[in-house]
Design a protein around this motif. Structure first.
Motif, mmCIF file in Angstrom:
data_model
loop_
_atom_site.group_PDB
_atom_site.id
_atom_site.type_symbol
_atom_site.label_atom_id
_atom_site.label_comp_id
_atom_site.label_asym_id
_atom_site.label_seq_id
_atom_site.Cartn_x
_atom_site.Cartn_y
_atom_site.Cartn_z
ATOM 1 N N LEU A 195 -30.465 -3.173 -6.477
ATOM 2 C CA LEU A 195 -29.943 -4.498 -6.181
ATOM 3 C C LEU A 195 -29.304 -5.075 -7.430
ATOM 4 C CD1 LEU A 195 -29.881 -6.770 -3.990
ATOM 5 C CD2 LEU A 195 -31.985 -7.628 -5.003
ATOM 6 N N GLU A 196 -28.110 -5.638 -7.286
ATOM 7 C CA GLU A 196 -27.401 -6.211 -8.431
ATOM 8 C C GLU A 196 -28.252 -7.282 -9.098
ATOM 9 O OE1 GLU A 196 -23.293 -8.672 -9.460
ATOM 10 O OE2 GLU A 196 -23.687 -7.970 -7.428
ATOM 11 N N SER A 235 -34.743 -2.873 -10.775
ATOM 12 C CA SER A 235 -35.972 -2.214 -10.331
ATOM 13 C C SER A 235 -36.154 -2.295 -8.815
ATOM 14 C CB SER A 235 -37.190 -2.842 -11.023
ATOM 15 O OG SER A 235 -37.311 -4.204 -10.666
ATOM 16 N N VAL A 236 -35.224 -2.958 -8.125
ATOM 17 C CA VAL A 236 -35.312 -3.113 -6.670
ATOM 18 C C VAL A 236 -34.212 -2.289 -6.009
ATOM 19 C CG1 VAL A 236 -35.251 -4.738 -4.749
ATOM 20 C CG2 VAL A 236 -36.268 -5.420 -6.919
ATOM 21 N N PHE A 237 -34.616 -1.363 -5.126
ATOM 22 C CA PHE A 237 -33.667 -0.505 -4.429
ATOM 23 C C PHE A 237 -33.671 -0.861 -2.948
ATOM 24 C CE2 PHE A 237 -34.645 1.631 -8.300
ATOM 25 C CZ PHE A 237 -33.549 2.402 -8.629
ATOM 26 N N GLY A 260 -25.243 -6.215 -19.605
ATOM 27 C CA GLY A 260 -23.926 -6.459 -19.033
ATOM 28 C C GLY A 260 -23.907 -7.469 -17.905
ATOM 29 N N GLN A 261 -25.007 -8.172 -17.661
ATOM 30 C CA GLN A 261 -25.068 -9.112 -16.550
ATOM 31 C C GLN A 261 -25.447 -10.503 -17.044
ATOM 32 O OE1 GLN A 261 -27.938 -7.225 -14.008
ATOM 33 N NE2 GLN A 261 -26.403 -6.008 -12.951
ATOM 34 N N ARG A 262 -24.775 -11.512 -16.479
ATOM 35 C CA ARG A 262 -25.075 -12.903 -16.820
ATOM 36 C C ARG A 262 -26.269 -13.405 -16.012
ATOM 37 N NH1 ARG A 262 -22.173 -16.897 -18.584
ATOM 38 N NH2 ARG A 262 -22.693 -18.065 -16.701
ATOM 39 N N CYS A 263 -26.290 -13.089 -14.719
ATOM 40 C CA CYS A 263 -27.342 -13.586 -13.835
ATOM 41 C C CYS A 263 -28.498 -12.600 -13.799
ATOM 42 C CB CYS A 263 -26.807 -13.795 -12.425
ATOM 43 S SG CYS A 263 -25.576 -15.079 -12.294
ATOM 44 N N GLN A 264 -29.618 -12.991 -14.321
ATOM 45 C CA GLN A 264 -30.814 -12.165 -14.258
ATOM 46 C C GLN A 264 -31.664 -12.655 -13.091
ATOM 47 O OE1 GLN A 264 -30.997 -9.510 -16.258
ATOM 48 N NE2 GLN A 264 -29.029 -10.182 -17.104
ATOM 49 N N MET A 265 -32.012 -11.740 -12.193
ATOM 50 C CA MET A 265 -32.677 -12.121 -10.959
ATOM 51 C C MET A 265 -34.032 -11.449 -10.807
ATOM 52 S SD MET A 265 -29.393 -11.966 -8.389
ATOM 53 C CE MET A 265 -28.555 -10.607 -9.198
ATOM 54 N N GLU A 313 -33.477 -13.828 -2.489
ATOM 55 C CA GLU A 313 -33.937 -13.063 -1.337
ATOM 56 C C GLU A 313 -33.305 -11.676 -1.410
ATOM 57 O OE1 GLU A 313 -34.300 -14.338 3.217
ATOM 58 O OE2 GLU A 313 -32.238 -13.937 2.617
ATOM 59 N N ALA A 314 -34.102 -10.642 -1.192
ATOM 60 C CA ALA A 314 -33.590 -9.277 -1.253
ATOM 61 C C ALA A 314 -32.452 -9.099 -0.251
ATOM 62 C CB ALA A 314 -34.709 -8.273 -0.961
#
Length: 485
Positions: free
Chosen positions: A55-56, A60-62, A432-437, A463-464
Motif C-alpha cells: 500500500l502506498e 508493510s501493508v500488502f 521518497g514519500q511526503r505522506c507517511q501513513m 483506511e486500507a
C-alpha cells in the motif's frame, strides 16, 4: 434474517444459478510486512500464487483484490518463502495446516452460523475500529503503568548528550539578518527552523521557524499592514521578533515588548526533562547549548533536540526487549492516542482538520495557526488522502521570491505543494514519500518505529485500500501517552 435457512428448493436453485454468474470483488490485506507476499486459496485451486502489492505510504501493508464467487473459501499467504495465516481473521485447521476462511454471500442469503461482519476481509479495519469488541486485546492498568514506568526510568537516566550525532552541522542565524535572507537560507538548507544568535548580547536568544514566516506572510497580506514587501528585504529578524511580541501582547514590567525567552536545554539534562520542555512549550525542537563558564557566557550550540531523536533512543533501547513494554503490542485504535475522525453521532472536543486541494493557501495557513497544529491532511471529495500540508512547507515560497508575487488567497494548497516539489533536500520526506501513513490496526510499536525516522513528525491513519483519512498521530501525541500527560 440472520440465522434463517433457505425457504424452498426453487429459491435455492435460483441462488445457485446466480452464484455461478455473480463475482464479488473482495480485498485481501496482509498488514504484517515482508518483502514479497502472495495470496493463494481454494478460489485459485491452490495452484496460482497471486502477487500482493504494498500500500502506498504503508510499505508493510500488502493488498490485492480478487473476484470471488459466492460460497465458502479458504486461503493462505505466502510471505518471503513461508506459509502464513492472519490470526486476526477467521481460520481453521485442515489437511493443509492452518488456513483463513471467508464466506461470500448473495445479498439475500446469510446461512446459519455465519456473520458477514466476522467473515469479510474488507471489514478487518472496521472491526478493529471498535475498541469494545472482544477481538481487540485490552491492556490492563497494571501493564500500562509498568510500561510507562520503564520508559520514564529510561528517559530519566539518559541525557541530551546521547542525542548528538557523530557528525553533522547545526545552522544558527544572526538576529540582524533580513527576514527575507533567513527565509531563503532555511529553504536552501532544507531545514524547518534555526536558533538565533545575538552578537551584541553574546548569546542565543530565540528560534526562527515556519510559524514566523506564516505570520509574516499573513501580515503582508493583511490590509493596512505595517510591513511592506520592500521592507521585507531589509526588515531584520530582531525587528520582527519585537513586532511579534507586540502582536502577542508580551510586555515586560516597563510596558516594553518582551520577546518569548529561548527554550533551551544542556547536554547533561535528562531526556525526560527535554521531552517535557518540548511538550510544555509546544515547540518542534530545543537547542542543546553548552557553556563551560558558570555565567553561561561563550555558549556553544551542539544540537537541536527533538521528540523524534528521543523516540529513536527508546526504540534502540527496547528493540530486543519489546515484551517488557506491553503497550507496544496494542493496536493504536484501542488506546487514547492521536486525533480521530468522529463516528456518526459522536462528538469530538478536537476535530480533525482537513482541506481540499483547491482550498486557498491563506485559509489553510489560518487553519494551521488557529487549530495550533503543525500539519493538515489534503483530501479529495471522498476524504481519501492526497497529500499533506505542513508548516515547514511555507519555506517553499522562498523559491524564486514566490512570496512577493502571489497573494495567499489566490494560490491553492495544490499549487503551493507543487511549488515545493523541487526542494532539495525536502524536509519531511522519508523513503521518497511526503505522506507517511498507518492503519488503525497497526501496533503502537510499529507506529513508534516509523515516527522515529528522521523528518517524520506525524502519521496519517488511513483506511486500507481507499486511503480514506481516519485520523492523525503526531510525535507529541505519542509522548503525551507514553508519559501519561
Amino acid at each position: 434474517m440472520f440465522g434463517s435457512t433457505l425457504a424452498n428448493n426453487n429459491r435455492g436453485n435460483s441462488a445457485a444459478s446466480s452464484a455461478q454468474q455473480l463475482l464479488t470483488p473482495t480485498r485481501f490485506v496482509w498488514p504484517y510486512g515482508g518483502r514479497r507476499v502472495f495470496l493463494t486459496g481454494s478460489f485459485t485451486r491452490w495452484t496460482e500464487h497471486v502477487p500482493m502489492s504494498p500500500l502506498e505510504g504503508c510499505p508493510s501493508v500488502f493488498q490485492v483484490i480478487c473476484n470471488l464467487t459466492p460460497g465458502y473459501h479458504q486461503y493462505k499467504f505466502y510471505v518471503d518463502g513461508e506459509w502464513r495465516h492472519d490470526e486476526h481473521q477467521p481460520f481453521v485447521n485442515g489437511n493443509g495446516g492452518v488456513m483463513n476462511t471467508i464466506l461470500i454471500t448473495l445479498p439475500d442469503m446469510v446461512p446459519t452460523g455465519f456473520s458477514p461482519s466476522n467473515m469479510d476481509v474488507d471489514d478487518f479495519t472496521q472491526r478493529m475500529a471498535d475498541p469494545s469488541q472482544d477481538s481487540i486485546p485490552r491492556i490492563s492498568a497494571v501493564d500500562l503503568e509498568v510500561s510507562r514506568h520503564r520508559i520514564s526510568v529510561l528517559l530519566s537516566t539518559r541525557t541530551a548528550y546521547e542525542l548528538l550525532p557523530e557528525s553533522g552541522k547545526v545552522i544558527a542565524l544572526d538576529v540582524n539578518l533580513p527576514v527575507k535572507q533567513a527565509f531563503h537560507i532555511l529553504y536552501e538548507q532544507g531545514i524547518p527552523l534555526a536558533p538565533l544568535w545575538d552578537f551584541g548580547k553574546g548569546q542565543f536568544v530565540g528560534v526562527l521557524g515556519p510559524l514566523d514566516f506564516i505570520l509574516i506572510l499573513r501580515e503582508l497580506g493583511t490590509h493596512g499592514s505595517n510591513l511592506t514587501e520592500e521592507e521585507l528585504e531589509t526588515h531584520t529578524i530582531a525587528a520582527w521578533k519585537e513586532g511579534k511580541a507586540h502582536i502577542s501582547r508580551q510586555y515586560d514590567g516597563t510596558g516594553r515588548p518582551y520577546p518569548r525567552p529561548l527554550v533551551q536545554v544542556g547536554p547533561y539534562d535528562n531526556l525526560k526533562d527535554v521531552a517535557l520542555k518540548i511538550l510544555q512549550n509546544k515547540v518542534a525542537a530545543v537547542p542543546v547549548i553548552y557553556s563551560s563558564l558558570q555565567d553561561g557566557s561563550y555558549p556553544q550550540l551542539l544540537h537541536l533536540a527533538s521528540l523524534s531523536g528521543i523516540l529513536k533512543c527508546i526504540c534502540r533501547y527496547f528493540r530486543h526487549s519489546s515484551s517488557s513494554l506491553p503497550i507496544l503490542q496494542q493496536p493504536i485504535c484501542s488506546i487514547p492516542l492521536g486525533t480521530w475522525v468522529p463516528r456518526i453521532g459522536e462528538s469530538s472536543s478536537k476535530p480533525l482538520a482537513t482541506v481540499r486541494p483547491h482550498a486557498s493557501l491563506g485559509s489553510t495557513l489560518s487553519l494551521l495557526v488557529q487549530a495550533e497544529v503543525s500539519s493538515i491532511p489534503v483530501v479529495d471529495d471522498n476524504d481519501s488522502l492526497i497529500d499533506i500540508y505542513s508548516r515547514s512547507d511555507i519555506t517553499a515560497l522562498a523559491k524564486d521570491k514566490a512570496y512577493a508575487q502571489i497573494h495567499l488567497d489566490d494560490m491553492t494548497v495544490h499549487q503551493a505543494l507543487q511549488l515545493g516539489q523541487d526542494a532539495s533536500p525536502p524536509y519531511g520526506m522519508f523513503n521518497g514519500q511526503r505522506c507517511q501513513m498507518c492503519l488503525r490496526s497497526d501496533s503502537l510499536g510499529k507506529v513508534i518505529e516509523r515516527l522515529a525516522n528522521p523528518g517524520v513528525r506525524r502519521l496519517v491513519i488511513v483506511e486500507a485500500g481507499s486511503k480514506r483519512v481516519e485520523g492523525i498521530i503526531s510525535l507529541s501525541d505519542v509522548f503525551k501517552f507514553l508519559l501519561g500527560l
